[in-house]
Scaffold this motif. Structure first.
Motif, short mmCIF file in Angstrom:
data_model
loop_
_atom_site.label_atom_id
_atom_site.label_comp_id
_atom_site.label_asym_id
_atom_site.label_seq_id
_atom_site.Cartn_x
_atom_site.Cartn_y
_atom_site.Cartn_z
N GLU A 16 0.83 -1.21 0.00
CA GLU A 16 0.00 0.00 0.00
C GLU A 16 0.86 1.26 0.00
O GLU A 16 0.54 2.23 -0.68
CB GLU A 16 -0.94 0.01 1.21
N ARG A 32 2.23 1.64 -3.56
CA ARG A 32 1.19 2.10 -4.48
C ARG A 32 0.84 3.56 -4.23
O ARG A 32 0.64 4.34 -5.17
CB ARG A 32 -0.05 1.23 -4.34
N SER A 33 0.78 3.94 -2.96
CA SER A 33 0.47 5.33 -2.63
C SER A 33 1.57 6.27 -3.14
O SER A 33 1.28 7.33 -3.69
CB SER A 33 0.31 5.47 -1.12
N TRP A 34 2.81 5.86 -2.95
CA TRP A 34 3.92 6.70 -3.41
C TRP A 34 3.91 6.81 -4.93
O TRP A 34 4.13 7.89 -5.48
CB TRP A 34 5.24 6.11 -2.93
N ARG A 57 1.31 6.59 -6.89
CA ARG A 57 0.19 7.45 -7.30
C ARG A 57 0.56 8.92 -7.21
O ARG A 57 0.10 9.73 -8.00
CB ARG A 57 -1.04 7.16 -6.43
N ARG A 58 1.39 9.25 -6.24
CA ARG A 58 1.80 10.65 -6.07
C ARG A 58 2.94 11.01 -7.01
O ARG A 58 3.20 12.20 -7.21
CB ARG A 58 2.22 10.91 -4.63
N PRO A 79 3.71 9.92 -10.63
CA PRO A 79 3.46 9.14 -11.85
C PRO A 79 4.66 9.08 -12.79
O PRO A 79 4.82 8.12 -13.54
CB PRO A 79 2.27 9.84 -12.50
N ASP A 102 6.71 6.15 -11.83
CA ASP A 102 6.01 4.94 -12.25
C ASP A 102 6.30 4.67 -13.72
O ASP A 102 6.62 3.54 -14.11
CB ASP A 102 4.52 5.10 -12.01
#
Length: 54
Positions: free
Chosen positions: A6, A9-11, A13-14, A16, A19
């Motif tokens: 989690e 994934r949170s990092w 999302r902040r 991109p 990613d």
């Protein structure tokens, strides 16, 4: 272990861009592996016969 997932994934999302860079790096690594396999591993060379040395 799910807390770590989690957090990751949170990092992502902040961030991109990171990613996208991670996915791009994964693609480059896969392409490099294919280039090595077909170009440098001798995949296309004719096979050597086992009993040739005896």
């Amino acid at each position: 272990m799910s807390r770590l997932g989690e957090k990751i994934r949170s990092w992502l999302r902040r961030h991109p861009l990171m990613d996208g860079l991670a996915w791009g790096l994964a693609v480059v690594a896969c392409v490099a592996l294919l280039v090595w396999f077909y170009g440098f591993s001798g995949f296309g060379a004719p096979p050597e016969f086992v009993y040739e040395q005896f």
